[in-house]
Design a protein around this motif. Structure first.
Motif, PDB file in Angstrom:
ATOM      1  N   PHE A   1       0.830  -1.208   0.000  1.00 24.96           N
ATOM      2  CA  PHE A   1       0.000   0.000   0.000  1.00 24.96           C
ATOM      3  C   PHE A   1       0.864   1.257   0.000  1.00 24.96           C
ATOM      4  O   PHE A   1       0.517   2.258  -0.640  1.00 24.96           O
ATOM      5  CB  PHE A   1      -0.933   0.000   1.214  1.00 24.96           C
ATOM      6  CG  PHE A   1      -1.833   1.189   1.282  1.00 24.96           C
ATOM      7  CD1 PHE A   1      -2.858   1.370   0.357  1.00 24.96           C
ATOM      8  CD2 PHE A   1      -1.653   2.168   2.250  1.00 24.96           C
ATOM      9  CE1 PHE A   1      -3.695   2.474   0.404  1.00 24.96           C
ATOM     10  CE2 PHE A   1      -2.478   3.274   2.300  1.00 24.96           C
ATOM     11  CZ  PHE A   1      -3.500   3.430   1.377  1.00 24.96           C
ATOM     12  N   HIS A   2       2.001   1.200   0.681  1.00 27.70           N
ATOM     13  CA  HIS A   2       2.918   2.354   0.686  1.00 27.70           C
ATOM     14  C   HIS A   2       3.451   2.618  -0.719  1.00 27.70           C
ATOM     15  O   HIS A   2       3.505   3.781  -1.161  1.00 27.70           O
ATOM     16  CB  HIS A   2       4.079   2.082   1.647  1.00 27.70           C
ATOM     17  CG  HIS A   2       5.142   3.124   1.609  1.00 27.70           C
ATOM     18  ND1 HIS A   2       4.990   4.367   2.193  1.00 27.70           N
ATOM     19  CD2 HIS A   2       6.382   3.132   1.020  1.00 27.70           C
ATOM     20  CE1 HIS A   2       6.079   5.097   1.988  1.00 27.70           C
ATOM     21  NE2 HIS A   2       6.935   4.370   1.279  1.00 27.70           N
ATOM     22  N   ILE A   3       3.832   1.566  -1.447  1.00 30.98           N
ATOM     23  CA  ILE A   3       4.312   1.740  -2.822  1.00 30.98           C
ATOM     24  C   ILE A   3       3.214   2.352  -3.685  1.00 30.98           C
ATOM     25  O   ILE A   3       3.468   3.270  -4.479  1.00 30.98           O
ATOM     26  CB  ILE A   3       4.770   0.384  -3.404  1.00 30.98           C
ATOM     27  CG1 ILE A   3       5.987  -0.130  -2.624  1.00 30.98           C
ATOM     28  CG2 ILE A   3       5.086   0.514  -4.895  1.00 30.98           C
ATOM     29  CD1 ILE A   3       6.389  -1.556  -2.980  1.00 30.98           C
ATOM     30  N   HIS A   4       2.005   1.854  -3.534  1.00 33.37           N
ATOM     31  CA  HIS A   4       0.864   2.405  -4.273  1.00 33.37           C
ATOM     32  C   HIS A   4       0.671   3.880  -3.950  1.00 33.37           C
ATOM     33  O   HIS A   4       0.480   4.716  -4.861  1.00 33.37           O
ATOM     34  CB  HIS A   4      -0.403   1.614  -3.917  1.00 33.37           C
ATOM     35  CG  HIS A   4      -1.669   2.346  -4.166  1.00 33.37           C
ATOM     36  ND1 HIS A   4      -2.238   2.474  -5.425  1.00 33.37           N
ATOM     37  CD2 HIS A   4      -2.501   3.025  -3.313  1.00 33.37           C
ATOM     38  CE1 HIS A   4      -3.353   3.175  -5.333  1.00 33.37           C
ATOM     39  NE2 HIS A   4      -3.539   3.516  -4.081  1.00 33.37           N
ATOM     40  N   LYS A   5       0.728   4.222  -2.689  1.00 33.85           N
ATOM     41  CA  LYS A   5       0.497   5.608  -2.261  1.00 33.85           C
ATOM     42  C   LYS A   5       1.580   6.531  -2.812  1.00 33.85           C
ATOM     43  O   LYS A   5       1.284   7.638  -3.288  1.00 33.85           O
ATOM     44  CB  LYS A   5       0.468   5.659  -0.734  1.00 33.85           C
ATOM     45  CG  LYS A   5       0.045   6.996  -0.158  1.00 33.85           C
ATOM     46  CD  LYS A   5      -0.201   6.895   1.339  1.00 33.85           C
ATOM     47  CE  LYS A   5       1.046   6.474   2.068  1.00 33.85           C
ATOM     48  NZ  LYS A   5       0.873   6.545   3.549  1.00 33.85           N
ATOM     49  N   GLN A   6       2.831   6.068  -2.801  1.00 37.61           N
ATOM     50  CA  GLN A   6       3.928   6.898  -3.307  1.00 37.61           C
ATOM     51  C   GLN A   6       3.815   7.093  -4.814  1.00 37.61           C
ATOM     52  O   GLN A   6       4.160   8.162  -5.339  1.00 37.61           O
ATOM     53  CB  GLN A   6       5.267   6.254  -2.949  1.00 37.61           C
ATOM     54  CG  GLN A   6       5.548   6.169  -1.459  1.00 37.61           C
ATOM     55  CD  GLN A   6       5.490   7.527  -0.775  1.00 37.61           C
ATOM     56  OE1 GLN A   6       4.474   7.897  -0.178  1.00 37.61           O
ATOM     57  NE2 GLN A   6       6.561   8.281  -0.880  1.00 37.61           N
TER      58      GLN A   6
END
Length: 413
Positions: free
Chosen positions: A364-369
């Motif tokens: 989810f962090h990769i998606h958000k970034q």
């Protein structure tokens, strides 16, 4: 309308029949309106059979009494258009809903004579009340011990009920020759014992059992089982990754108290419909497809979440974090990140529970970034992880309490 809501009025990337699957089979427990409507019809049946003499049921009870009552009719191999009574559209829909889940597989021991779509007179199924009240229900009861149909005098002598020759002729002439030929090979007499209680059938037990409450989902599953399909990506991934325990893979994100947005990322990645630039190019050809992080390779979901140099650096930092606080000799691969870790010993179950949570939140962090125009950074991810634990700390949800307890015990040691 419901399907458009799921996809926010945009392109539908997954078939509705897949979304209708339970969560553990790769779906979203999607409520199809037709099956939901049919479930309401079955609930009307249940209420009617539990209270046939109530004020609201007096008229339908009188109508169905002309064909042996609703309980008996539901056991029969009926055709709605051939039932010898006039029914309202609602009652026709109700009987149609029941026929979709209750299959009248042929058996000579349960082949009812009345309301049978195969046994017709003037294109209508038969029902004679005096025969019914004298327990003449099955076609097999019309055959003698040699497997032949009774003649009129033998029939009267056998059952000792007053019937006219015209009734006898109507019933016996209506028996199809194929049925007669089939039953001639049966052993007679057989014990014509049969239950007229719908709850004794498998379908009736699910729909009408008084012990079961709030069983709409079970009734709806009876309708949906014919419509649901296995996600096409299962054979796709099975050719690439071996020995995936699919039920555990689909259920993993639901073991934690996570927002739907976090669960959505893993769901879309496994279903291969995550909106990377390479994926969206199928629908809009003028999209620039270089990676949002490195700008040097085509952005498909494997590159974005695993192969990009910035993503590789991020996963290296995640690995150091896990080795520092959980398992010192730990390592992981693409399969573990995308599908989860399930092969571990019982003494490490708590550690792997938190590691799987880290993988879900890291994706989810990769998606958000990607959508904020930034590179994935472990320091930001660690802040997000701590903030997540802080957010659920006061929750009394068992998932949240388990997560907080395990996370705190490992990081404090």
């Amino acid at each position: 309308m419901l399907n458009n809501f799921v996809w926010k009025n945009k392109t539908h990337f997954i078939r509705k029949s897949v979304l209708m699957n339970p969560l553990k089979q790769g779906g979203l427990d999607f409520l199809d309106f037709t099956t939901l409507n049919n479930t309401f019809k079955i609930n009307w049946l249940k209420n009617f059979l539990n209270n046939p003499s109530s004020l609201w049921n007096i008229i339908p009870n009188y109508i169905f009494s002309k064909v042996g009552g609703l309980n008996f009719l539901l056991l029969c191999n009926y055709n709605i258009t051939k039932i010898p009574v006039k029914l309202s559209n609602f009652h026709k829909q109700m009987l149609l809903a029941w026929s979709l889940i209750y299959k009248h597989n042929f058996s000579p021991h349960r082949y009812y004579l009345w309301n049978n779509k195969d046994i017709l007179y003037k294109n209508k199924s038969l029902f004679f009340d005096n025969w019914f009240k004298n327990n003449l229900l099955l076609v097999g009861q019309l055959f003698n011990s040699q497997g032949r149909l009774y003649n009129y005098s033998d029939f009267l002598q056998k059952y000792k009920i007053p019937i006219t020759t015209s009734e006898y002729a109507i019933v016996f002439n209506a028996i199809p020759s194929g049925v007669s030929f089939l039953l001639q090979g049966s052993t007679f007499p057989w014990p014509c014992t049969h239950s007229l209680n719908l709850a004794d059938t498998m379908i009736g037990n699910v729909c009408f059992s008084v012990e079961q409450h709030k069983n709409n989902s079970k009734i709806r599953a009876l309708f949906q089982r014919e419509l649901m399909t296995i996600p096409y990506i299962i054979p796709y991934w099975n050719n690439i990754v071996e020995n995936l325990p699919w039920e555990k893979v689909w259920s993993l994100s639901h073991k934690y108290l996570l927002t739907n947005k976090v669960k959505e990322i893993t769901f879309k990645l496994i279903h291969k419909c995550y909106p990377t630039k390479a994926f969206l190019k199928k629908y809009k050809s003028d999209i620039e497809v270089n990676c949002s992080f490195c700008h040097s390779a085509e952005e498909d979901f494997i590159h974005l979440f695993w192969q990009c140099t910035h993503t590789e650096k991020f996963w290296s930092d995640v690995l150091l974090f896990i080795q520092s606080y959980f398992i010192s000799d730990f390592s992981f691969c693409f399969k573990d990140v995308f599908f989860g870790l399930f092969d571990y010993s019982k003494e490490n179950i708590g550690k792997y529970y938190i590691i799987n949570l880290c993988f879900l939140l890291a994706k989810f962090h990769i998606h958000k970034q990607k959508f904020t125009g930034s590179k994935p950074l472990f320091s930001l991810f660690r802040d997000d992880l701590d903030r997540y634990i802080e957010t659920i700390q006061c929750s009394i949800n068992p998932k949240a309490m388990k997560t907080v307890s395990l996370y705190s015990s490992f990081l404090s040691s």
